[in-house]
Design an enzyme around this catalytic site. Structure first.
Site, mmCIF file in Angstrom:
data_model
loop_
_atom_site.group_PDB
_atom_site.id
_atom_site.type_symbol
_atom_site.label_atom_id
_atom_site.label_comp_id
_atom_site.label_asym_id
_atom_site.label_seq_id
_atom_site.Cartn_x
_atom_site.Cartn_y
_atom_site.Cartn_z
ATOM 1 N N HIS A 34 0.840 -1.201 0.000
ATOM 2 C CA HIS A 34 0.000 0.000 0.000
ATOM 3 C C HIS A 34 0.878 1.256 0.000
ATOM 4 C CE1 HIS A 34 -3.448 -2.513 0.394
ATOM 5 N NE2 HIS A 34 -3.097 -2.935 1.606
ATOM 6 N N ASP A 43 -5.201 -8.075 -3.507
ATOM 7 C CA ASP A 43 -5.550 -7.831 -2.114
ATOM 8 C C ASP A 43 -6.893 -8.465 -1.722
ATOM 9 O OD1 ASP A 43 -5.595 -6.904 0.476
ATOM 10 O OD2 ASP A 43 -5.374 -4.798 -0.022
#
Length: 465
Positions: free
Chosen positions: A277, A328
């Protein structure tokens, strides 16, 4: 090693550009032995029907969350954000069994193959049995959930980098995990032992590294211990970091430093590290990460779905930090959409176009992001090489020139059409280790997924919590 087969493409993306009449030689181990350009097709070479590009590595996956897709898209009251989504997601995490995980992961991995990924980095923290209240039973093998993921990868033929996760606390300053996080508990020694067992198993197309859940989920002592255990081993080390502004604020309050700042100043970062991220980063943090050689993994589909925010893509690119993408939470399961939204998020925020392009060196936003993802994915998965290059596993995508997005485009615009014009997967075949994989998963995979979903979410249950 003797050649197993020869493939010939009229056009292929080699060394960052389209090249013609490309001969791709596969060795007996399923790796590219040689890539030669401007060669007419030899009689003993199989002709590929369209242009060839590298496949990508899905550098960040939580396979079990495929069973939660579409079940958290309503808000009946109050505020909905990452933290409320996470609490609802735990309803799934608390009860999924190894058998159900294999069924869900097999469906997911088939979809990822169709989406152009041929290797998946599984950030795996569902270690222990489900809550007995949900039918959980003790495992004969503490790695039962990990083996379920490996079996799922074998079911559909995708490669797997398994990353056992260190997870010891629920937040900065917490003494341990919450009751609804008991399945995640693993210290550095547990994760390292799991990694070594996976590597020793010698499963085809399966490798391993290690991971730390986050700075809030692993203490400085945990991080130091894992660093010591890994030592000089050339294995990937992944960590969630700076995904949420609340995480940044909590880290500042607890340590006096921002998450990326803390990691950089702790002295552990090196090219093995993958910062997942890295959404909320300041200029000094980006510079420190660049100096360390660590890479970042951006997950645009999930970050949009969870309202995380936007990474400073131009700054990361300008600093030369290795960058790639991941699926993800599985709300998107193809790299085309991830790269498209990586660029589109920047366009929306900045009210500009072609933010990722580099005039003078690479004017195509699609090509710059694609090449970054190819190189960054290799590092994230723990490979020395990836793509159409000697030594890399012989994975590739054969484009369909008759796909709507590619029909009529000149050769030099094909990659732009793939990223910015495609609906779905604009290729006609997916190759893994020198073999074309089935375009659709076997019916048994879909049937097992449907059965697992019925078990996990019985009729009339409140799926979203």
């Amino acid at each position: 090693m003797p050649a197993l087969k020869k493939l010939h493409a009229p056009l292929a993306w080699v060394d960052g550009r389209w090249q013609r009449d490309v001969l791709l030689t596969v060795d007996a181990a399923g790796h590219w032995a040689e890539i030669a350009v401007n060669l007419p097709r030899p009689e003993d070479a199989e002709a590929l029907a369209g242009p060839v590009i590298p496949s990508l590595v899905d550098a960040h996956s939580h396979a079990f969350q495929r069973a939660f897709v579409g079940l958290a898209e309503r808000r009946d009251a109050g505020q909905d954000d990452f933290w409320s989504w996470r609490d609802r997601m735990y309803a799934l995490a608390l009860r999924i069994s190894p058998e159900q995980l294999r069924a869900v992961a097999s469906q997911l991995y088939a979809e990822l193959l169709r989406g152009g990924y041929t290797q998946v980095c599984e950030f795996h923290y569902l270690h222990h049995p489900a809550d007995p209240a949900h039918g959980g039973q003790a495992f004969d093998d503490e790695l039962a959930m990990a083996w379920a993921l490996a079996e799922a990868a074998e079911d559909v033929g995708i490669g797997l980098t398994l990353l056992p996760v260190v997870y010891t606390r629920s937040g900065f300053g917490a003494a341990g995990l919450r009751p609804d996080q008991h399945r995640f508990a693993a210290d550095a020694d547990w994760a390292w032992r799991a990694c070594q067992r996976v590597l020793a198993a010698g499963l085809p197309r399966v490798t391993a590294g290690v991971a730390l859940h986050s700075l809030r989920g692993a203490s400085p002592a945990d991080i130091a211990r894992l660093h010591d255990l890994v030592g000089g081993a050339d294995l990937p080390i992944h960590i969630h970091v700076a995904e949420q502004t609340a995480e940044v604020a909590d880290c500042l309050a607890a340590t006096g430093k921002r998450p990326l700042q803390w990691l950089a100043e702790a002295g552990h970062l090196d090219p093995r590290w993958q910062l997942v991220h890295a959404t909320h980063a300041e200029a000094g943090e980006i510079e420190a990460v660049a100096r360390s050689g660590a890479g970042i993994v951006i997950c645009p589909g999930t970050e949009a779905n969870l309202g995380d925010g936007l990474a400073d893509l131009p700054a990361w690119l300008a600093a030369g930090v290795p960058l790639t993408v991941g699926s993800d939470s599985q709300v998107t399961r193809g790299w085309v959409e991830e790269l498209r939204w990586l660029e589109y998020g920047q366009r929306l925020a900045r009210r500009q176009r072609n933010v990722a392009s580099a005039p003078g060196s690479q004017p195509s936003s699609a090509a710059r992001l694609f090449d970054a993802a190819v190189a960054g994915g290799a590092r994230a998965a723990g490979f020395a090489a990836w793509g159409l290059t000697p030594g890399a596993r012989a994975d590739a995508l054969v484009l369909n020139r008759e796909a709507d997005a590619l029909r009529g485009l000149p050769d030099e615009a094909l990659l732009d059409g793939v990223v910015f014009g495609s609906n779905g997967s604009p290729w006609q075949s997916v190759w893994v280790a020198g073999r074309a994989r089935p375009w659709r998963a076997p019916q048994r995979v879909g049937d097992a997924f449907d059965a697992a979903m019925r078990q996990l979410w019985p009729a009339n249950s409140s799926a979203a919590g």
